[in-house]
Design a protein around this motif. Structure first.
Motif, mmCIF file in Angstrom:
data_model
loop_
_atom_site.group_PDB
_atom_site.id
_atom_site.type_symbol
_atom_site.label_atom_id
_atom_site.label_comp_id
_atom_site.label_asym_id
_atom_site.label_seq_id
_atom_site.Cartn_x
_atom_site.Cartn_y
_atom_site.Cartn_z
ATOM 1 N N ASP A 1 38.360 40.731 39.116
ATOM 2 C CA ASP A 1 37.546 41.188 37.962
ATOM 3 C C ASP A 1 36.760 42.348 38.442
ATOM 4 O O ASP A 1 36.716 42.926 39.494
ATOM 5 C CB ASP A 1 36.921 40.168 37.326
ATOM 6 N N TRP A 2 36.137 43.082 37.506
ATOM 7 C CA TRP A 2 35.122 44.316 37.438
ATOM 8 C C TRP A 2 34.082 43.860 38.661
ATOM 9 O O TRP A 2 34.014 44.687 39.511
ATOM 10 C CB TRP A 2 34.597 44.561 36.268
ATOM 11 N N LEU B 1 44.611 47.351 35.735
ATOM 12 C CA LEU B 1 43.733 47.641 34.677
ATOM 13 C C LEU B 1 44.752 47.788 33.480
ATOM 14 O O LEU B 1 45.911 48.100 33.741
ATOM 15 C CB LEU B 1 43.286 48.816 34.814
ATOM 16 N N TYR C 1 35.447 52.624 33.562
ATOM 17 C CA TYR C 1 35.951 51.468 33.569
ATOM 18 C C TYR C 1 35.830 50.515 32.391
ATOM 19 O O TYR C 1 35.970 49.650 32.016
ATOM 20 C CB TYR C 1 35.415 50.799 34.692
ATOM 21 N N ASP C 2 34.642 51.196 31.379
ATOM 22 C CA ASP C 2 34.581 50.561 30.105
ATOM 23 C C ASP C 2 35.785 50.586 29.272
ATOM 24 O O ASP C 2 35.624 49.938 28.205
ATOM 25 C CB ASP C 2 33.222 51.143 29.354
ATOM 26 N N PHE D 1 39.921 44.321 33.221
ATOM 27 C CA PHE D 1 40.536 43.892 34.619
ATOM 28 C C PHE D 1 41.382 42.826 34.296
ATOM 29 O O PHE D 1 41.025 41.819 33.862
ATOM 30 C CB PHE D 1 39.491 43.811 35.486
ATOM 31 N N LYS E 1 33.814 45.845 42.104
ATOM 32 C CA LYS E 1 32.791 46.636 42.561
ATOM 33 C C LYS E 1 32.017 46.287 43.545
ATOM 34 O O LYS E 1 31.394 46.850 44.454
ATOM 35 C CB LYS E 1 31.772 46.782 41.321
ATOM 36 N N VAL F 1 43.171 45.923 42.240
ATOM 37 C CA VAL F 1 42.717 46.121 40.876
ATOM 38 C C VAL F 1 44.023 46.468 39.962
ATOM 39 O O VAL F 1 44.746 47.124 40.457
ATOM 40 C CB VAL F 1 41.889 47.415 40.739
#
Length: 140
Positions: free
Chosen positions: A69-70, A107, A49-50, A54, A74, A105
């Motif tokens: 968002d992340w 991306l 995910y880095d 998002f 999470k 999500v």
């Protein structure tokens, strides 16, 4: 193949061993009589995910969805990554009322690619009324 117990049930696990096959860039040039591809980037592992941003804006297709968002994804258990698998899902536990969108999500790659060979291997792609996983490529 037996899924490990820690994977749980009812979740969509994508194997981005698939995306490891992301073969891009200058190495994709034809050399001599043979085609040659060179691995430029792998999208797999705990740092998966880095490599993405998002998207939290409005749905451009005017769907009833709330891109998160992340941190929220999470916290709601909508994303995770291990050495060989990546999970992305929607919030399937919240009861929605009115026109509230389902948390999901979206991306966007932090890298831009204008050519290459891209490979995605999915263990499961959701199928349901109103569900359509997508992999869009725009380049620059």
């Amino acid at each position: 193949f037996a899924m490990p117990r820690w994977l749980g049930t009812g979740r969509t696990w994508l194997s981005f061993l698939a995306l490891w096959g992301l073969l891009l860039g200058s190495g994709s040039q034809v050399r001599g009589d043979e085609d040659h591809y060179e691995l430029k980037e792998q999208y797999v592992g705990e740092g998966f995910y880095d490599k993405w941003s998002f998207y939290t804006g409005k749905d451009p297709t005017n769907g009833i969805v709330d891109f998160v968002d992340w941190a929220e994804a999470k916290a709601k258990g909508m994303i995770s990554a291990s050495w060989d698998r990546v999970f992305m899902g929607v919030d399937s536990t919240t009861t929605l009322w009115g026109n509230n969108g389902r948390a999901a999500v979206k991306l966007l790659s932090n890298s831009v690619y204008n050519n290459g060979l891209f490979v995605l291997r999915a263990d499961h792609v959701p199928t349901a009324c109103g569900a359509w996983p997508a992999w869009w490529m725009f380049g620059e």
